[in-house]
Motif scaffolding. Structure first.
Motif, PDB file in Angstrom:
ATOM      1  N   MET A 153      40.688  43.713  43.236  1.00  0.00           N
ATOM      2  CA  MET A 153      40.710  43.933  44.683  1.00  0.00           C
ATOM      3  C   MET A 153      39.470  43.329  45.352  1.00  0.00           C
ATOM      4  O   MET A 153      39.572  42.759  46.441  1.00  0.00           O
ATOM      5  CB  MET A 153      40.803  45.424  45.007  1.00  0.00           C
ATOM      6  CG  MET A 153      42.124  46.079  44.621  1.00  0.00           C
ATOM      7  SD  MET A 153      43.550  45.355  45.486  1.00  0.00           S
ATOM      8  CE  MET A 153      44.095  44.099  44.338  1.00  0.00           C
ATOM      9  N   ALA A 154      38.322  43.439  44.700  1.00  0.00           N
ATOM     10  CA  ALA A 154      37.095  42.851  45.253  1.00  0.00           C
ATOM     11  C   ALA A 154      37.206  41.333  45.296  1.00  0.00           C
ATOM     12  O   ALA A 154      36.833  40.704  46.292  1.00  0.00           O
ATOM     13  CB  ALA A 154      35.884  43.282  44.436  1.00  0.00           C
ATOM     14  N   ILE A 155      37.735  40.735  44.238  1.00  0.00           N
ATOM     15  CA  ILE A 155      37.902  39.280  44.214  1.00  0.00           C
ATOM     16  C   ILE A 155      38.882  38.853  45.303  1.00  0.00           C
ATOM     17  O   ILE A 155      38.621  37.894  46.047  1.00  0.00           O
ATOM     18  CB  ILE A 155      38.364  38.797  42.824  1.00  0.00           C
ATOM     19  CG1 ILE A 155      37.238  39.021  41.805  1.00  0.00           C
ATOM     20  CG2 ILE A 155      38.792  37.324  42.858  1.00  0.00           C
ATOM     21  CD1 ILE A 155      37.665  38.891  40.359  1.00  0.00           C
ATOM     22  N   ASP A 156      39.971  39.583  45.428  1.00  0.00           N
ATOM     23  CA  ASP A 156      40.954  39.277  46.463  1.00  0.00           C
ATOM     24  C   ASP A 156      40.326  39.355  47.852  1.00  0.00           C
ATOM     25  O   ASP A 156      40.584  38.512  48.703  1.00  0.00           O
ATOM     26  CB  ASP A 156      42.140  40.246  46.355  1.00  0.00           C
ATOM     27  CG  ASP A 156      43.307  39.849  47.224  1.00  0.00           C
ATOM     28  OD1 ASP A 156      43.619  38.651  47.315  1.00  0.00           O
ATOM     29  OD2 ASP A 156      43.912  40.768  47.822  1.00  0.00           O
ATOM     30  N   GLU A 157      39.469  40.335  48.052  1.00  0.00           N
ATOM     31  CA  GLU A 157      38.804  40.521  49.349  1.00  0.00           C
ATOM     32  C   GLU A 157      37.767  39.430  49.626  1.00  0.00           C
ATOM     33  O   GLU A 157      37.656  38.938  50.748  1.00  0.00           O
ATOM     34  CB  GLU A 157      38.126  41.902  49.362  1.00  0.00           C
ATOM     35  CG  GLU A 157      37.301  42.192  50.582  1.00  0.00           C
ATOM     36  CD  GLU A 157      38.123  42.543  51.815  1.00  0.00           C
ATOM     37  OE1 GLU A 157      37.567  42.457  52.916  1.00  0.00           O
ATOM     38  OE2 GLU A 157      39.313  42.876  51.667  1.00  0.00           O
ATOM     39  N   LEU A 158      37.007  39.058  48.605  1.00  0.00           N
ATOM     40  CA  LEU A 158      35.869  38.158  48.797  1.00  0.00           C
ATOM     41  C   LEU A 158      36.219  36.670  48.712  1.00  0.00           C
ATOM     42  O   LEU A 158      35.533  35.843  49.316  1.00  0.00           O
ATOM     43  CB  LEU A 158      34.784  38.469  47.755  1.00  0.00           C
ATOM     44  CG  LEU A 158      34.131  39.850  47.843  1.00  0.00           C
ATOM     45  CD1 LEU A 158      33.288  40.113  46.601  1.00  0.00           C
ATOM     46  CD2 LEU A 158      33.299  39.967  49.107  1.00  0.00           C
ATOM     47  N   ASP A 159      37.232  36.331  47.963  1.00  0.00           N
ATOM     48  CA  ASP A 159      37.560  34.920  47.726  1.00  0.00           C
ATOM     49  C   ASP A 159      38.123  34.282  48.987  1.00  0.00           C
ATOM     50  O   ASP A 159      39.100  34.744  49.549  1.00  0.00           O
ATOM     51  CB  ASP A 159      38.568  34.805  46.583  1.00  0.00           C
ATOM     52  CG  ASP A 159      38.779  33.376  46.120  1.00  0.00           C
ATOM     53  OD1 ASP A 159      38.246  32.438  46.745  1.00  0.00           O
ATOM     54  OD2 ASP A 159      39.493  33.190  45.115  1.00  0.00           O
ATOM     55  N   GLU A 160      37.476  33.219  49.397  1.00  0.00           N
ATOM     56  CA  GLU A 160      37.921  32.475  50.580  1.00  0.00           C
ATOM     57  C   GLU A 160      38.473  31.116  50.184  1.00  0.00           C
ATOM     58  O   GLU A 160      38.370  30.149  50.927  1.00  0.00           O
ATOM     59  CB  GLU A 160      36.767  32.344  51.572  1.00  0.00           C
ATOM     60  CG  GLU A 160      36.295  33.676  52.111  1.00  0.00           C
ATOM     61  CD  GLU A 160      35.090  33.565  53.035  1.00  0.00           C
ATOM     62  OE1 GLU A 160      34.462  32.485  53.087  1.00  0.00           O
ATOM     63  OE2 GLU A 160      34.788  34.567  53.684  1.00  0.00           O
ATOM     64  N   GLY A 161      39.006  31.044  48.967  1.00  0.00           N
ATOM     65  CA  GLY A 161      39.625  29.807  48.519  1.00  0.00           C
ATOM     66  C   GLY A 161      38.820  28.997  47.532  1.00  0.00           C
ATOM     67  O   GLY A 161      39.325  28.034  46.974  1.00  0.00           O
TER      68      GLY A 161
ATOM     69  N   THR B 166      28.342  38.053  40.665  1.00  0.00           N
ATOM     70  CA  THR B 166      27.298  38.790  41.395  1.00  0.00           C
ATOM     71  C   THR B 166      27.848  39.348  42.700  1.00  0.00           C
ATOM     72  O   THR B 166      27.586  40.496  43.062  1.00  0.00           O
ATOM     73  CB  THR B 166      26.089  37.885  41.669  1.00  0.00           C
ATOM     74  OG1 THR B 166      25.585  37.404  40.422  1.00  0.00           O
ATOM     75  CG2 THR B 166      25.000  38.625  42.413  1.00  0.00           C
ATOM     76  N   ALA B 167      28.642  38.547  43.413  1.00  0.00           N
ATOM     77  CA  ALA B 167      29.237  39.020  44.673  1.00  0.00           C
ATOM     78  C   ALA B 167      30.178  40.194  44.411  1.00  0.00           C
ATOM     79  O   ALA B 167      30.194  41.167  45.166  1.00  0.00           O
ATOM     80  CB  ALA B 167      29.965  37.882  45.370  1.00  0.00           C
ATOM     81  N   VAL B 168      30.955  40.108  43.328  1.00  0.00           N
ATOM     82  CA  VAL B 168      31.862  41.203  42.969  1.00  0.00           C
ATOM     83  C   VAL B 168      31.055  42.456  42.620  1.00  0.00           C
ATOM     84  O   VAL B 168      31.363  43.552  43.084  1.00  0.00           O
ATOM     85  CB  VAL B 168      32.783  40.795  41.793  1.00  0.00           C
ATOM     86  CG1 VAL B 168      33.596  41.981  41.287  1.00  0.00           C
ATOM     87  CG2 VAL B 168      33.694  39.651  42.211  1.00  0.00           C
TER      88      VAL B 168
ATOM     89  N   LEU C 285      31.138  46.105  44.650  1.00  0.00           N
ATOM     90  CA  LEU C 285      31.535  47.347  43.985  1.00  0.00           C
ATOM     91  C   LEU C 285      30.355  48.248  43.615  1.00  0.00           C
ATOM     92  O   LEU C 285      30.557  49.341  43.110  1.00  0.00           O
ATOM     93  CB  LEU C 285      32.349  47.031  42.731  1.00  0.00           C
ATOM     94  CG  LEU C 285      33.678  46.325  42.972  1.00  0.00           C
ATOM     95  CD1 LEU C 285      34.320  45.918  41.661  1.00  0.00           C
ATOM     96  CD2 LEU C 285      34.619  47.201  43.784  1.00  0.00           C
ATOM     97  N   ARG C 286      29.145  47.747  43.840  1.00  0.00           N
ATOM     98  CA  ARG C 286      27.931  48.499  43.490  1.00  0.00           C
ATOM     99  C   ARG C 286      27.894  48.839  41.991  1.00  0.00           C
ATOM    100  O   ARG C 286      27.644  49.971  41.591  1.00  0.00           O
ATOM    101  CB  ARG C 286      27.817  49.780  44.305  1.00  0.00           C
ATOM    102  CG  ARG C 286      27.915  49.613  45.801  1.00  0.00           C
ATOM    103  CD  ARG C 286      26.564  49.256  46.396  1.00  0.00           C
ATOM    104  NE  ARG C 286      26.587  49.278  47.847  1.00  0.00           N
ATOM    105  CZ  ARG C 286      26.626  48.188  48.602  1.00  0.00           C
ATOM    106  NH1 ARG C 286      26.635  47.012  48.042  1.00  0.00           N
ATOM    107  NH2 ARG C 286      26.620  48.266  49.908  1.00  0.00           N
ATOM    108  N   ILE C 287      28.190  47.805  41.183  1.00  0.00           N
ATOM    109  CA  ILE C 287      28.148  47.955  39.733  1.00  0.00           C
ATOM    110  C   ILE C 287      27.310  46.830  39.128  1.00  0.00           C
ATOM    111  O   ILE C 287      26.957  45.875  39.819  1.00  0.00           O
ATOM    112  CB  ILE C 287      29.562  47.980  39.105  1.00  0.00           C
ATOM    113  CG1 ILE C 287      30.354  46.706  39.443  1.00  0.00           C
ATOM    114  CG2 ILE C 287      30.325  49.225  39.564  1.00  0.00           C
ATOM    115  CD1 ILE C 287      31.744  46.646  38.824  1.00  0.00           C
ATOM    116  N   HIS C 288      27.017  46.923  37.860  1.00  0.00           N
ATOM    117  CA  HIS C 288      26.161  45.952  37.173  1.00  0.00           C
ATOM    118  C   HIS C 288      26.935  44.663  36.887  1.00  0.00           C
ATOM    119  O   HIS C 288      28.115  44.690  36.519  1.00  0.00           O
ATOM    120  CB  HIS C 288      25.646  46.553  35.863  1.00  0.00           C
ATOM    121  CG  HIS C 288      24.470  45.826  35.317  1.00  0.00           C
ATOM    122  ND1 HIS C 288      24.579  44.685  34.571  1.00  0.00           N
ATOM    123  CD2 HIS C 288      23.152  46.083  35.430  1.00  0.00           C
ATOM    124  CE1 HIS C 288      23.379  44.256  34.231  1.00  0.00           C
ATOM    125  NE2 HIS C 288      22.489  45.087  34.739  1.00  0.00           N
ATOM    126  N   THR C 289      26.255  43.536  37.034  1.00  0.00           N
ATOM    127  CA  THR C 289      26.895  42.231  36.821  1.00  0.00           C
ATOM    128  C   THR C 289      27.400  42.061  35.381  1.00  0.00           C
ATOM    129  O   THR C 289      28.424  41.416  35.167  1.00  0.00           O
ATOM    130  CB  THR C 289      25.948  41.064  37.171  1.00  0.00           C
ATOM    131  OG1 THR C 289      24.737  41.226  36.459  1.00  0.00           O
ATOM    132  CG2 THR C 289      25.679  41.006  38.657  1.00  0.00           C
TER     133      THR C 289
END
Length: 160
Positions: free
Chosen positions: A47-55, A61-63, A67-71
């Motif tokens: 869901m984070a990738i779907d939200e953040l990916d702009e193509g 790191t962005a994911v 999500l406020r989790i460790h890379t």
């Protein structure tokens, strides 16, 4: 009731409502994940990738930040999701030290297949809010999230 007790009670009620909402959302995420045969954490990563990916793909790191989790956890889980053909991880053309992560067509199709159920769930959750009210609520929650990050930082460094 003394005048200064009301705000404290309102704050505690707000916090407990957020705790309840968080618990219910975790159950909902777990349900979506089970439908795809993945873990709740993996669902949230998708869901984070779907939200953040702009193509162009998105960095681990962005994911992790979203999500406020460790890379390292994101790296571990995205490798698993890649093996399950939900993700593609490609070396960044801008910097070979980084990977760009994107959803595969399989992942997009699986998520799209859930869209009717997701719309029904959203209608149930937000039944008493019109679009304007929801926008207002989101604006206020964004402000509270920002201020709570600041408060957390102040507490961590001993200012509060």
């Amino acid at each position: 009731m003394a005048e200064n007790e009301y705000p404290e009670r309102a704050v505690r009620d707000f916090i407990w409502n957020i705790v309840e909402i968080n618990a219910q959302l975790a159950e909902i995420h777990k349900g979506w994940a089970q439908m795809l045969g993945i873990s709740e954490s993996q669902w949230l990563i998708l869901m984070a990738i779907d939200e953040l990916d702009e193509g162009r793909g998105v960095s681990g790191t962005a994911v992790a930040n979203k999500l406020r989790i460790h890379t390292a956890f994101v790296t571990n889980q995205t490798k698993k999701l890649e093996k399950m053909e939900f993700l593609v991880r490609v070396t960044s053309p801008d910097d070979a030290r980084f990977l760009e992560i994107s959803l595969t067509q399989k992942a997009r199709s699986e998520i799209a297949n859930l869209s009717i159920k997701r719309q029904a769930l959203n209608s149930t959750m937000f039944a008493e809010l019109d679009e304007e009210s929801l926008r207002y609520l989101n604006k206020r929650l964004t402000s509270i999230a920002k201020n709570s990050r600041l408060a957390s930082q102040k507490l961590t460094i001993g200012i509060l």
